[in-house]
Design a protein around this motif. Structure first.
Motif, short mmCIF file in Angstrom:
data_model
loop_
_atom_site.label_atom_id
_atom_site.label_comp_id
_atom_site.label_asym_id
_atom_site.label_seq_id
_atom_site.Cartn_x
_atom_site.Cartn_y
_atom_site.Cartn_z
N UNK A 58 7.17 3.05 4.36
CA UNK A 58 6.31 4.03 5.02
C UNK A 58 7.03 5.35 5.23
N UNK A 59 8.32 5.28 5.58
CA UNK A 59 9.10 6.50 5.76
C UNK A 59 9.20 7.26 4.44
N UNK A 60 9.46 6.55 3.34
CA UNK A 60 9.53 7.20 2.03
C UNK A 60 8.17 7.78 1.64
N UNK B 17 20.13 11.04 4.03
CA UNK B 17 20.31 12.23 3.21
C UNK B 17 19.29 12.32 2.08
N UNK B 18 19.04 11.27 1.30
CA UNK B 18 18.03 11.41 0.23
C UNK B 18 16.62 11.67 0.77
N UNK B 19 16.28 11.11 1.93
CA UNK B 19 14.95 11.37 2.49
C UNK B 19 14.85 12.81 2.99
N UNK C 110 0.83 -1.20 0.00
CA UNK C 110 0.00 0.00 0.00
C UNK C 110 0.87 1.25 0.00
N UNK C 111 1.95 1.25 0.79
CA UNK C 111 2.85 2.41 0.82
C UNK C 111 3.51 2.62 -0.53
N UNK C 112 3.89 1.53 -1.20
CA UNK C 112 4.52 1.65 -2.51
C UNK C 112 3.55 2.24 -3.53
N UNK C 113 2.29 1.85 -3.46
CA UNK C 113 1.27 2.43 -4.35
C UNK C 113 1.12 3.92 -4.08
N UNK C 114 1.12 4.32 -2.81
CA UNK C 114 1.01 5.74 -2.47
C UNK C 114 2.23 6.52 -2.96
N UNK C 115 3.40 5.90 -2.92
CA UNK C 115 4.61 6.56 -3.45
C UNK C 115 4.47 6.76 -4.96
#
Length: 417
Positions: A158-160, A190-192, A108-113
């Motif tokens: 989820x963090x991403x 750093x990237x986040x 679900x988090x990947x879909x939201x990303x």
């Protein structure tokens, strides 16, 4: 200039929820079979830092007032220990349900990303993105083995996702939790941070210097440090002392357990003379972190793509890897369809992964079950696996560099911002 999809943003796709539930039900049905009992001791699917069997052993010791970190075999974070002491499933089947739910949240988090990157509410590609996570063998099999690396992947996604949504506190707290579970994940900080001060939309077709002042990341970094300190103190209270640090974070830096895994470290240090061990530990550790600044500088205009590249580096060079580490990187291919026409050798990469996925279980079985092989057999197959991951990584960096000067991508258009 930016590269955006022609996927319409207004129509609704009511079938996604029902299809997503069907995918989860299929995963759950497979996880409730006896495969977990067969796979739970496979070194390709779990490491000393992610093994469910060792987690249960640590919980048993903790419940009997014995310090689980005193024996040198329990290497899970006190955060996991405190959670599972109170919420440990009473049976393997309930544990499989918990791991399946975790993977469902990760999908679900990947879909939201993906939606945040395309700046749409829904898209017909959502099902493909979710299925690429739920049924990727590199993600699926470690979850069946109840490896805690699956939980780490979910927290990282989820963090991403929260970073893409601009929710800094939730993103940084989850990232600090992931780093507590796996110290090597610190390369994602750093990237986040860059993602939090910019946006997740695709800008690889219009590379330009970062317009947002970097000083905006300073308070975010301070908030991250506060979360790390709070979680460190909480972990110390749970463990009753500071002894958990050398057994968890220290294990990542000193590699005390040379149990075979899919990574590049274990065999090298098995053959290493003790006199040279500290030097090469420093070299291997620095090698993992040395990519962070160059990748973030090169892709400062598209920090989500920098996250993608660094996930590939982490999955290739992490000290204690399992299949789920490169699996997360390979799954994220689904949210970058614009790079597909620019990939140079995708067939070679796919065949290398197919070759490694056949060799590793075969040589693992010949060495540890049949006794007709030796460590060289299995390590040779992990070298092939590392070459496959490296080929995929190079094949992703090339489009990120060339897409800005390449021709129009079929199905996507370059539009004025």
């Amino acid at each position: 200039m930016s590269l955006t999809s022609k996927i319409p943003s207004t129509p609704e796709y009511p079938s996604f929820a029902s299809i997503f539930l069907i995918l989860i039900a299929a995963r759950l049905w497979v996880s409730l079979t006896d495969l977990s009992d067969i796979l739970k001791h496979d070194q390709q699917l779990s490491s000393p830092l992610t093994s469910f069997s060792q987690l249960k052993e640590g919980i048993f010791l903790f419940n009997h007032d014995i310090d689980p970190y005193s024996g040198g075999s329990f290497r899970h974070s006190p955060l996991l220990l405190s959670f599972f002491v109170t919420a440990l499933p009473s049976s393997r089947k309930l544990a499989s349900v918990l791991w399946t739910c975790s993977d469902a949240v990760g999908a679900w988090a990947l879909v939201r990303i993906w939606r945040a990157r395309q700046n749409v509410r829904q898209s017909p590609r959502d099902v493909l993105v979710a299925a690429s996570y739920l049924f990727n063998p590199y993600i699926f099999l470690p979850s069946l083995a109840l490896s805690t690396s699956s939980l780490e992947n979910t927290l990282l996604l989820l963090s991403i996702m929260f970073a893409c949504k601009g929710k800094a506190s939730a993103s940084l707290f989850l990232l600090s939790s992931v780093i507590h579970l796996s110290l090597s994940s610190a390369i994602m900080l750093l990237p986040i941070l860059l993602l939090l001060i910019t946006d997740p939309h695709s800008h690889i077709a219009s590379p330009k210097p970062l317009s947002t002042p970097l000083k905006k990341a300073i308070p975010l970094f301070g908030e991250f440090v506060a979360y790390m300190v709070a979680l460190t103190l909480t972990s110390t209270l749970v463990a009753g002392s500071w002894s958990w640090i050398p057994q968890t974070w220290g294990a990542t830096l000193t590699l005390p357990d040379l149990t075979p895994n899919t990574g590049l470290w274990w065999y090298f240090f098995t053959e290493m003379f003790d006199h040279f061990r500290p030097f090469f530990l420093m070299v291997f550790t620095v090698h993992l972190f040395i990519y962070v600044v160059p990748v973030c500088l090169k892709f400062q205009h598209d920090p989500l793509y920098a996250v993608f590249i660094l996930l590939g580096i982490l999955g290739t060079f992490k000290p204690y890897t399992t299949l789920s580490d490169p699996g997360l990187f390979l799954t994220m291919f689904a949210i970058f369809p614009e790079i597909y026409p620019y990939m140079r050798y995708p067939i070679v990469t796919v065949l290398l992964h197919l070759h490694a996925s056949l060799l590793m279980p075969l040589f693992h079985h010949l060495w540890l079950s049949q006794g007709t092989g030796n460590a060289n057999f299995f390590y040779a197959s992990t070298l092939v696996f590392a070459c496959a991951n490296g080929a995929a990584l190079v094949d992703c960096i090339w489009p990120g560099l060339m897409i800005a000067i390449g021709p129009r991508v079929e199905g996507y258009s370059i539009v004025q911002e």
